[in-house]
Design a protein around this motif. Structure first.
Motif, mmCIF file in Angstrom:
data_model
loop_
_atom_site.group_PDB
_atom_site.id
_atom_site.type_symbol
_atom_site.label_atom_id
_atom_site.label_comp_id
_atom_site.label_asym_id
_atom_site.label_seq_id
_atom_site.Cartn_x
_atom_site.Cartn_y
_atom_site.Cartn_z
ATOM 1 N N GLY A 11 0.961 -1.390 -0.226
ATOM 2 C CA GLY A 11 0.099 -0.146 -0.228
ATOM 3 C C GLY A 11 0.827 1.282 0.090
ATOM 4 N N ASN A 12 0.327 2.216 0.799
ATOM 5 C CA ASN A 12 1.021 3.683 0.835
ATOM 6 C C ASN A 12 2.115 3.321 2.187
ATOM 7 O OD1 ASN A 12 0.059 4.575 -1.745
ATOM 8 N ND2 ASN A 12 -1.791 5.113 -0.450
ATOM 9 N N PHE A 13 2.300 2.362 2.864
ATOM 10 C CA PHE A 13 2.790 2.653 3.994
ATOM 11 C C PHE A 13 4.398 2.549 3.880
ATOM 12 C CE2 PHE A 13 -1.305 0.705 4.981
ATOM 13 C CZ PHE A 13 -1.811 1.703 5.968
ATOM 14 N N PRO A 14 5.115 3.270 4.675
ATOM 15 C CA PRO A 14 6.623 3.172 4.557
ATOM 16 C C PRO A 14 7.091 1.767 5.026
ATOM 17 C CG PRO A 14 6.073 4.292 6.460
ATOM 18 C CD PRO A 14 4.557 4.049 5.662
ATOM 19 N N PRO A 15 8.351 1.584 4.555
ATOM 20 C CA PRO A 15 8.991 0.609 4.986
ATOM 21 C C PRO A 15 9.098 0.139 6.238
ATOM 22 C CG PRO A 15 10.564 1.477 3.413
ATOM 23 C CD PRO A 15 9.156 2.494 3.752
ATOM 24 N N VAL A 16 9.272 -1.102 7.109
ATOM 25 C CA VAL A 16 8.963 -1.211 8.289
ATOM 26 C C VAL A 16 10.446 -0.910 8.880
ATOM 27 C CG1 VAL A 16 8.571 -2.846 10.182
ATOM 28 C CG2 VAL A 16 6.990 -2.611 8.178
ATOM 29 N N ARG A 17 10.508 -0.283 10.151
ATOM 30 C CA ARG A 17 11.843 -0.274 10.713
ATOM 31 C C ARG A 17 11.942 -1.321 11.508
ATOM 32 N NH1 ARG A 17 13.720 5.039 14.473
ATOM 33 N NH2 ARG A 17 15.716 3.796 15.516
ATOM 34 N N PRO A 18 12.906 -2.132 11.297
ATOM 35 C CA PRO A 18 12.806 -3.618 12.074
ATOM 36 C C PRO A 18 13.039 -3.269 13.626
ATOM 37 C CG PRO A 18 14.717 -3.247 10.946
ATOM 38 C CD PRO A 18 14.071 -2.224 10.550
ATOM 39 N N ASP A 19 13.856 -2.253 13.863
ATOM 40 C CA ASP A 19 14.018 -1.943 15.479
ATOM 41 C C ASP A 19 13.700 -0.669 15.930
ATOM 42 O OD1 ASP A 19 15.236 -2.139 17.957
ATOM 43 O OD2 ASP A 19 17.206 -1.494 17.182
ATOM 44 N N VAL A 20 12.634 -0.849 16.718
ATOM 45 C CA VAL A 20 11.967 0.540 17.234
ATOM 46 C C VAL A 20 12.223 0.680 18.824
ATOM 47 C CG1 VAL A 20 10.123 0.440 15.492
ATOM 48 C CG2 VAL A 20 9.656 -0.847 17.780
ATOM 49 N N SER A 21 13.361 -0.191 19.363
ATOM 50 C CA SER A 21 13.434 -0.126 20.757
ATOM 51 C C SER A 21 13.942 1.341 21.201
ATOM 52 C CB SER A 21 14.677 -1.032 21.032
ATOM 53 O OG SER A 21 15.911 -0.824 20.194
ATOM 54 N N ALA A 22 14.387 2.055 20.435
ATOM 55 C CA ALA A 22 14.738 3.424 20.666
ATOM 56 C C ALA A 22 13.738 4.338 20.816
ATOM 57 C CB ALA A 22 16.057 4.017 20.029
ATOM 58 N N LEU A 23 12.597 4.024 20.129
ATOM 59 C CA LEU A 23 11.537 4.975 19.807
ATOM 60 C C LEU A 23 10.778 5.246 21.277
ATOM 61 C CD1 LEU A 23 10.437 4.236 16.354
ATOM 62 C CD2 LEU A 23 11.939 6.043 17.034
ATOM 63 N N THR A 24 9.995 6.320 21.463
ATOM 64 C CA THR A 24 9.039 6.172 22.326
ATOM 65 C C THR A 24 7.705 6.846 21.760
ATOM 66 O OG1 THR A 24 9.627 8.691 22.815
ATOM 67 C CG2 THR A 24 10.498 6.744 24.252
ATOM 68 N N GLU A 25 7.511 6.870 20.419
ATOM 69 C CA GLU A 25 6.518 7.323 19.694
ATOM 70 C C GLU A 25 6.526 6.887 18.291
ATOM 71 O OE1 GLU A 25 4.747 11.355 20.272
ATOM 72 O OE2 GLU A 25 4.646 11.484 18.172
ATOM 73 N N MET A 26 5.438 6.464 17.918
ATOM 74 C CA MET A 26 5.518 6.008 16.449
ATOM 75 C C MET A 26 4.076 6.383 15.571
ATOM 76 S SD MET A 26 5.337 1.801 15.460
ATOM 77 C CE MET A 26 6.291 1.295 16.942
ATOM 78 N N THR A 27 4.062 6.766 14.529
ATOM 79 C CA THR A 27 3.069 7.122 13.792
ATOM 80 C C THR A 27 2.125 5.888 13.630
ATOM 81 O OG1 THR A 27 3.835 6.648 11.560
ATOM 82 C CG2 THR A 27 4.212 8.907 12.480
ATOM 83 N N HIS A 28 0.910 6.394 13.188
ATOM 84 C CA HIS A 28 -0.222 5.202 13.164
ATOM 85 C C HIS A 28 0.100 4.298 11.986
ATOM 86 C CE1 HIS A 28 -4.056 3.382 13.044
ATOM 87 N NE2 HIS A 28 -4.140 3.609 11.878
ATOM 88 N N GLU A 29 0.559 5.110 10.953
ATOM 89 C CA GLU A 29 0.813 4.403 9.425
ATOM 90 C C GLU A 29 1.963 3.348 9.972
ATOM 91 O OE1 GLU A 29 -1.517 7.846 8.971
ATOM 92 O OE2 GLU A 29 0.580 7.814 10.020
ATOM 93 N N ALA A 30 2.933 3.774 10.732
ATOM 94 C CA ALA A 30 4.107 3.068 10.955
ATOM 95 C C ALA A 30 3.834 1.692 11.663
ATOM 96 C CB ALA A 30 5.084 3.783 11.664
ATOM 97 N N MET A 31 2.733 1.873 12.733
ATOM 98 C CA MET A 31 2.482 0.712 13.376
ATOM 99 C C MET A 31 1.283 -0.094 12.837
ATOM 100 S SD MET A 31 2.236 -0.967 16.636
ATOM 101 C CE MET A 31 2.510 0.338 17.868
ATOM 102 N N VAL A 32 0.499 0.390 11.796
ATOM 103 C CA VAL A 32 -0.219 -0.425 10.606
ATOM 104 C C VAL A 32 0.731 -1.216 9.804
ATOM 105 C CG1 VAL A 32 -1.773 -0.545 8.807
ATOM 106 C CG2 VAL A 32 -2.354 0.747 10.744
ATOM 107 N N ALA A 33 1.780 -0.479 9.402
ATOM 108 C CA ALA A 33 2.874 -1.286 8.393
ATOM 109 C C ALA A 33 3.455 -2.331 9.171
ATOM 110 C CB ALA A 33 3.776 -0.286 7.952
ATOM 111 N N ARG A 34 3.659 -2.314 10.477
ATOM 112 C CA ARG A 34 4.318 -3.214 11.381
ATOM 113 C C ARG A 34 3.312 -4.494 11.547
ATOM 114 N NH1 ARG A 34 8.965 -2.462 13.471
ATOM 115 N NH2 ARG A 34 8.832 -3.865 15.255
ATOM 116 N N TRP A 35 1.939 -4.041 11.780
ATOM 117 C CA TRP A 35 1.001 -4.954 11.741
ATOM 118 C C TRP A 35 0.584 -5.827 10.611
ATOM 119 C CZ3 TRP A 35 -3.980 -4.843 9.512
ATOM 120 C CH2 TRP A 35 -4.847 -5.822 9.998
ATOM 121 N N GLN A 36 0.776 -5.290 9.417
ATOM 122 C CA GLN A 36 0.669 -5.969 8.215
ATOM 123 C C GLN A 36 1.890 -6.950 7.815
ATOM 124 O OE1 GLN A 36 0.137 -2.444 5.487
ATOM 125 N NE2 GLN A 36 -1.768 -2.756 5.406
ATOM 126 N N GLN A 37 2.923 -6.703 8.559
ATOM 127 C CA GLN A 37 3.839 -7.692 8.402
ATOM 128 C C GLN A 37 4.100 -8.946 9.351
ATOM 129 O OE1 GLN A 37 7.787 -5.793 7.192
ATOM 130 N NE2 GLN A 37 6.734 -5.043 5.404
#
Length: 100
Positions: A4-30
């Motif tokens: 779809g229109n979602f960005p590539p999934v960032r494999p390691d999000v351990s350093a993040l404290t916030e994520m966009t909805h689109e990034a979460m949906v992209a991770r869910w789809q994978q």
């Protein structure tokens, strides 16, 4: 390859404290996200941490005790077949968070 229109999934999000909805949906789809249950879509687990939706973005639940409580409740839902994930294409998981 992104779907779809979602960005590539960032494999390691351990350093993040916030994520966009689109990034979460992209991770869910994978297959990288476990929602609390098919009916509770405001909490999701990815990269070993629970996240909660807030104002169109996802915030990492940083307190260890709160993560443990969320694991406990997820396990309880799973034992009654509620934590199987989104229930079809009409699931709120797919559309929630897109409107504030």
């Amino acid at each position: 390859m992104p779907t779809g229109n979602f960005p590539p999934v960032r494999p390691d999000v351990s350093a993040l404290t916030e994520m966009t909805h689109e990034a979460m949906v992209a991770r869910w789809q994978q297959g990288l996200v476990t929602p609390m249950s098919s009916t509770i879509n405001t909490f999701a687990k990815t990269d070993g941490s629970w996240w909660t939706v807030s104002q169109g973005a996802w915030q990492r639940v940083q307190q260890a005790e709160r993560n443990e409580r969320l694991d406990y409740h997820h396990d309880r839902f799973e034992s009654v077949c509620q934590a199987k994930g989104p229930a079809g294409t009409n699931s709120q998981w797919v559309v929630f968070g897109q409107s504030a």
